[in-house]
Design a protein around this motif. Structure first.
Motif, PDB file in Angstrom:
ATOM      1  N   PHE B 285       0.828  -1.209   0.000  1.00 25.17           N
ATOM      2  CA  PHE B 285       0.000   0.000   0.000  1.00 25.17           C
ATOM      3  C   PHE B 285       0.862   1.260   0.000  1.00 25.17           C
ATOM      4  O   PHE B 285       0.638   2.194  -0.766  1.00 25.17           O
ATOM      5  CB  PHE B 285      -0.925  -0.005   1.221  1.00 25.17           C
ATOM      6  N   GLY B 289       0.259   1.454  -3.677  1.00 24.60           N
ATOM      7  CA  GLY B 289      -1.114   0.968  -3.608  1.00 24.60           C
ATOM      8  C   GLY B 289      -2.184   2.009  -3.793  1.00 24.60           C
ATOM      9  O   GLY B 289      -3.365   1.683  -3.755  1.00 24.60           O
ATOM     10  N   SER B 290      -1.792   3.258  -4.035  1.00 18.05           N
ATOM     11  CA  SER B 290      -2.815   4.304  -4.163  1.00 18.05           C
ATOM     12  C   SER B 290      -2.221   5.496  -4.909  1.00 18.05           C
ATOM     13  O   SER B 290      -1.013   5.565  -5.117  1.00 18.05           O
ATOM     14  CB  SER B 290      -3.286   4.755  -2.780  1.00 18.05           C
ATOM     15  N   PRO B 291      -3.073   6.459  -5.301  1.00 21.06           N
ATOM     16  CA  PRO B 291      -2.552   7.653  -5.978  1.00 21.06           C
ATOM     17  C   PRO B 291      -1.637   8.483  -5.084  1.00 21.06           C
ATOM     18  O   PRO B 291      -0.872   9.308  -5.578  1.00 21.06           O
ATOM     19  CB  PRO B 291      -3.816   8.448  -6.320  1.00 21.06           C
ATOM     20  N   THR B 292      -1.710   8.271  -3.745  1.00 23.67           N
ATOM     21  CA  THR B 292      -0.854   9.043  -2.854  1.00 23.67           C
ATOM     22  C   THR B 292       0.334   8.229  -2.349  1.00 23.67           C
ATOM     23  O   THR B 292       1.113   8.711  -1.541  1.00 23.67           O
ATOM     24  CB  THR B 292      -1.663   9.563  -1.642  1.00 23.67           C
ATOM     25  N   ASP B 358      -0.871   5.101   8.037  1.00 24.70           N
ATOM     26  CA  ASP B 358      -1.819   5.210   6.916  1.00 24.70           C
ATOM     27  C   ASP B 358      -2.090   3.849   6.289  1.00 24.70           C
ATOM     28  O   ASP B 358      -3.229   3.521   5.966  1.00 24.70           O
ATOM     29  CB  ASP B 358      -1.278   6.161   5.851  1.00 24.70           C
ATOM     30  N   ASP B 361      -4.075   1.612   8.770  1.00 22.07           N
ATOM     31  CA  ASP B 361      -5.465   2.066   8.891  1.00 22.07           C
ATOM     32  C   ASP B 361      -6.272   1.709   7.639  1.00 22.07           C
ATOM     33  O   ASP B 361      -7.404   1.245   7.736  1.00 22.07           O
ATOM     34  CB  ASP B 361      -5.512   3.581   9.111  1.00 22.07           C
ATOM     35  N   PHE B 362      -5.683   1.934   6.477  1.00 22.25           N
ATOM     36  CA  PHE B 362      -6.449   1.656   5.252  1.00 22.25           C
ATOM     37  C   PHE B 362      -6.818   0.179   5.164  1.00 22.25           C
ATOM     38  O   PHE B 362      -7.970  -0.187   4.951  1.00 22.25           O
ATOM     39  CB  PHE B 362      -5.664   2.074   4.003  1.00 22.25           C
ATOM     40  N   LYS B 365      -9.156  -0.967   8.243  1.00 27.49           N
ATOM     41  CA  LYS B 365     -10.492  -0.355   8.292  1.00 27.49           C
ATOM     42  C   LYS B 365     -11.331  -0.650   7.052  1.00 27.49           C
ATOM     43  O   LYS B 365     -12.549  -0.489   7.078  1.00 27.49           O
ATOM     44  CB  LYS B 365     -10.369   1.153   8.514  1.00 27.49           C
ATOM     45  N   THR B 366     -10.681  -1.045   5.955  1.00 30.86           N
ATOM     46  CA  THR B 366     -11.467  -1.423   4.774  1.00 30.86           C
ATOM     47  C   THR B 366     -11.925  -2.875   4.831  1.00 30.86           C
ATOM     48  O   THR B 366     -12.769  -3.293   4.037  1.00 30.86           O
ATOM     49  CB  THR B 366     -10.658  -1.252   3.470  1.00 30.86           C
ATOM     50  N   PRO B 368     -13.955  -4.739   6.771  1.00 36.63           N
ATOM     51  CA  PRO B 368     -15.384  -5.096   6.825  1.00 36.63           C
ATOM     52  C   PRO B 368     -16.075  -4.929   5.472  1.00 36.63           C
ATOM     53  O   PRO B 368     -16.920  -5.755   5.107  1.00 36.63           O
ATOM     54  CB  PRO B 368     -15.948  -4.108   7.855  1.00 36.63           C
ATOM     55  N   GLY B 369     -15.742  -3.906   4.737  1.00 32.17           N
ATOM     56  CA  GLY B 369     -16.361  -3.693   3.431  1.00 32.17           C
ATOM     57  C   GLY B 369     -15.825  -4.625   2.365  1.00 32.17           C
ATOM     58  O   GLY B 369     -16.567  -5.070   1.487  1.00 32.17           O
ATOM     59  N   ARG B 370     -14.535  -4.939   2.446  1.00 23.51           N
ATOM     60  CA  ARG B 370     -13.951  -5.826   1.430  1.00 23.51           C
ATOM     61  C   ARG B 370     -14.502  -7.244   1.552  1.00 23.51           C
ATOM     62  O   ARG B 370     -14.503  -7.992   0.581  1.00 23.51           O
ATOM     63  CB  ARG B 370     -12.419  -5.835   1.556  1.00 23.51           C
TER      64      ARG B 370
END
Lengths: 426, 449
Positions: B285, B289-292, B358, B361-362, B365-366, B368-370
């Motif tokens: 990540f 893993g992201s644009p940032t 960061d 946390d990502f 915390k993601t 449950p939705g994944r």
């Protein structure tokens, strides 16, 4: 099966349509915003602008630094993105419920106060990024420009769907900071948007939270123009040949269709599934299984609101086979279907597969929220997710036959043929 | 706006569900997850079948066999079988991974019994009709050409060919090559199925809303009747060796290409690593893993060279890779590669407290939705079963992740990243070949597309 996802619908005084659909199975909330602007609204010389603009929505606003929207939400476990299409632009994030207010605050800041942060540097950077997106997805991929050719062949010059959402390099180059200001002022505002909350939130808390962050935004968007009149089917075939370095010949057979939502559009979806969308479809049975002259057949209907939808059949021609012969055989099947209509088994198969696909689409909060926003913004029908299967079940074989006769005859097609270069030279 | 930036309320504790577990008499391990509100039931059948079991001259046969499973059975012709599936709205298919044949089934709950019976027929008594074998071979040959034309696929193929020792199965495409696929006959497919596909050692996962269903009984009546008395156990997985000359650059020349596609990588761990798989998820990540993340903060958001480049640790059954992939416009190829390798090399210097937080946390915390849908739960459970991991791994791994420090990430990255890289660039080599040689990152070879 009867579906009863809860739908609570309210409009704020500034025009923002808010839908709350509670689902307490997962401690998340999806925030999904649809704005009533897409590439169909673009002016000549500014194609691709709605999408470029969407990228700028991530580059900061009055109280948010460039890139902070992504970083702040991801650090809280947010999964987020945005997309642009012909009829709309959507922005969405799924966050733990404790971060719902942060998501709404960030969305309100950019949907209300983007222009404070727009500058030439951000525009130039995202213009470069979008040009790389175009190169990656269209220019540097086999058949990558197929849909661009299809839109141009099916829809007349000047029609809102004649040009693709990605736009042209020249038009992207021409976009200025002034264009960004004018576009935002014209199209962005609560009175041209729908906001759906789907997840672990009560209607009372959801409406209050949206009111808290969006309530003081002015109803700033102009009233968008309504859709144009329904286009008739093509009266005679259109043909576009593209030769190049493609792995095999591929035929795209494209049709104008009735706009979405109409019963005729739903029936057209049945017809295309039966022709090429099922693994037992007529074209798959004949060309892929029996004659083995095509490797793959696909067919589906794309629903649009502005004067026409689009039907598309794709045929991958097997090595050594003649694309013209295969197209002629496909046309025989279209004629046969228009004459005799669907069988009872075909209707049953379409319905059964559509039911599973619809239930799968609704299985997660993210896509469910997006479908609610879609139906609310474009069709003023927030409860659509619960009634769609009933609409499908109401389609009769006679309707499917009539739609096929009116819209899916060989004469109504535009053929975009991607052909291997050496075959043309031979 | 008058409203101040809101505070965050803490996330609730979460755990991946624990299934009901049953061992059927025929050796199937059954895992069932009752998830209210998930009206489409997802089923996975994972049959351990190492890719290394394929005969060298018939590589791709496992893929061909898996794709043919639903093309006719002892009782039904291919068309009859397809119609039985579609009239009940059953989505069914099978494919091959590095270590298993995996069949996937999705169906509205009320048709689950019928669907499981068709699934049993497909696995236990596939007919492999001659005409369907010929068609599957022809389709795979056409697919190979499609993959050759796609820059990301072409880069991936060249990456494994360069990175792995050429004696390793992992150095060649999972689905086989034109010559090996063309050699496959019906007899070969029948023999491969008979030798490798059976219930013993297989895992069946069923996830969805079970209201009104007795799922274990439905599975027992259907897949429970699958019997292969003389089934041989699958061979244990082994590590694929890296090539001794893996640290080099290969240019795949595609004249006229408007972009250059990169695949840059080196060895990585599998999920059993002593350093904890969680550290590598966070590294993926934070690095790409992201644009940032580190890569796109420079390549996309600062330079505007790319639509997006991703870095990820990719676990295999034993060992794995760490691969960075994506495309840039042709004119900036050399500078983009220089920047990328610099970012990747400097991961060895470590990470900040903020980066670690960061990433942790990502991912946590993601979760449950994944894992909110039946499909996602079934997929994760099948992966855990195939990897030989405990069924609470997803949860314990997140607990371990919460404890990670910059020192942990520093140790984890230095356990695998050495500063040596296999680099593949697919594009118009005339535009950047000299510049890439000047970067001095190993021997540079040019191969045709």
């Amino acid at each position: 099966m009867p579906l009863d996802y809860p739908i609570h619908d309210r409009r704020l005084p500034n025009g923002l349509r808010v839908i709350v659909s509670p689902d307490h199975s997962v401690p998340n909330v999806t925030v999904n915003l649809w704005v009533g602007v897409g590439s169909r609204h673009e002016e000549p010389g500014r194609t691709g602008f709605a999408h470029l603009f969407e990228h700028l929505m991530f580059q900061g606003s009055r109280n948010v630094a460039s890139g902070e929207h992504f970083a702040a939400l991801m650090a809280q476990g947010g999964r987020l993105n945005a997309t642009t299409w012909f009829d709309r632009t959507n922005y969405f994030e799924t966050v733990p419920k404790g971060a719902m207010d942060l998501a709404l605050w960030l969305e309100a800041d950019r949907h209300g106060h983007l222009l404070d942060a727009v500058n030439q540097e951000n525009l130039d950077n995202q213009r470069d990024v979008v040009k790389e997106e175009k190169r990656q997805r269209y220019d540097n991929a086999p058949y990558g420009t197929a849909l661009i050719e299809v839109y141009a062949a099916v829809f007349p010059d000047g029609h809102p769907y004649h040009h693709p959402t990605i736009g042209s390099m020249a038009d992207l180059d021409a976009a200025s900071v002034d264009d960004v200001h004018a576009f935002f002022q014209r199209y962005y505002g609560p009175n041209n948007s729908v906001l759906t909350l789907c997840g672990d939130v009560s209607p009372e808390d959801g409406f209050a939270a949206v009111e808290r962050y969006f309530g003081d935004l002015a109803a700033s968007a102009e009233t968008p123009r309504g859709p144009g009149p329904q286009l008739p089917p093509l009266a005679s075939p259109v043909r576009v040949d593209v030769t190049g370095e493609v792995p095999n010949d591929r035929l795209h057979l494209a049709f104008r269709l009735p706009v979405d939502p109409t019963p005729d559009f739903v029936a057209a979806g049945f017809a295309l599934d039966i022709l090429g969308g099922l693994s037992t479809s007529r074209l798959t049975r004949r060309l892929v299984r029996e004659e083995q002259v095509a490797h793959h057949v696909d067919a589906h209907a794309m629903g649009f609101i502005d004067g026409s939808s689009l039907g598309l059949i794709t045929l991958d021609v097997a090595d050594g086979q003649d694309a013209d012969v295969i197209e002629a055989r496909a046309m025989e099947e279209l004629e046969r279907f228009a004459e005799s209509g669907p069988t009872a088994v075909e209707m049953e198969a379409v319905m059964a597969q559509a039911e599973r696909a619809w239930l799968s689409a609704l299985a997660g909060q993210e896509e469910r929220a997006d479908l609610i926003s879609h139906a609310t913004l474009l069709h003023d029908d927030p409860g659509f997710i619960n009634t769609y299967l009933d609409r499908l079940a109401a389609v009769t074989p006679e309707q499917v036959t009539e739609v096929a006769r009116a819209w899916l005859r060989p004469a109504n097609r535009a053929t975009v043929a991607f052909l291997r270069a050496q075959e043309v030279a031979a | 706006m008058t409203t101040a930036r809101p505070d965050i309320a803490p996330a609730e504790p979460w755990a991946f569900p624990i299934p009901r577990e049953t061992l059927l008499d025929n050796g199937i391990r059954l895992l069932t997850y009752d998830i209210p509100g998930q009206y489409v039931v997802s089923v996975r059948v994972a049959v351990p079948t190492p890719l290394t079991a394929e005969p060298r001259q018939l590589e791709g046969i496992a893929t061909i066999m898996a794709r043919l499973l639903d093309e006719g059975t002892a009782r039904h012709t291919p068309e009859e079988f397809a119609e039985l599936l579609e009239r009940k709205g059953i989505g069914l298919g099978a494919g091959m991974t590095e270590s298993a044949v995996i069949a996937e089934l999705d169906v509205a709950a009320r048709h689950l019994g019928d669907a499981l019976d068709l699934l049993r027929q497909m696995l236990a008594e596939p007919a492999f009709p001659e005409a369907e074998v010929r068609r599957a071979v022809a389709t795979r040959k056409a697919e190979i050409e499609q993959e050759r034309a796609s820059a990301p696929h072409r880069a991936g193929r060249e990456f494994v060919a360069t990175f792995y020792d050429s004696a390793e199965r992992a150095s060649r495409p999972t689905g086989g090559r034109v010559d090996t696929v063309a050699a496959i006959t019906r007899d070969d497919v029948v023999a491969f199925h008979a030798a490798h596909i059976g219930p013993r050692g297989s895992t069946v996962v069923v996830a969805g809303d079970f209201t009104g269903l007795d799922v274990p009984a439905l599975v027992e009546e259907t897949l429970g009747a699958w019997s292969v008395p003389d089934q041989a156990p699958a061979a244990a997985p082994v590590r694929a060796r890296r090539a001794v000359d893996a640290a080099r650059v290969v240019a795949v020349d595609r004249p006229g290409s408007v972009q250059s596609e990169f695949a840059i990588g080196w060895s990585g761990p599998d999920r059993h690593t002593d350093l904890g798989w969680a550290a590598y998820q966070v590294l993926s990540f934070v690095i790409g893993g992201s644009p940032t993340a580190r890569v796109d903060a420079v390549l996309r958001e600062d330079k505007g060279y790319t639509y997006g480049i991703r870095s990820a640790f990719r676990p295999r059954r034993v060992g794995g890779t760490f691969v960075t992939s994506g495309s840039v416009r042709t004119e900036v190829t050399v500078d983009a590669l220089r920047l990328l390798l610099d970012i990747l090399d400097r991961t060895r210097e470590g990470f900040t407290v903020e980066e670690v937080r960061d990433g942790v946390d990502f991912i946590s915390k993601t979760a449950p939705g994944r894992y909110a849908t039946a499909d996602a739960v079934a997929g994760e459970a099948a992966t855990l079963a195939l990897d030989g991991l405990p069924l609470d791994f997803t949860t314990t791994n997140l607990q371990r992740m919460a404890e990670l420090t910059p020192e942990d990430l520093h140790a984890a990255v230095n356990a695998v990243v050495t500063g040596e890289w296999t680099v593949v660039v697919v594009g118009d080599a005339t535009a950047w070949l000299d510049g890439i040689r000047d970067l001095d990152r190993g021997e540079v070879t040019v191969v045709p597309n």
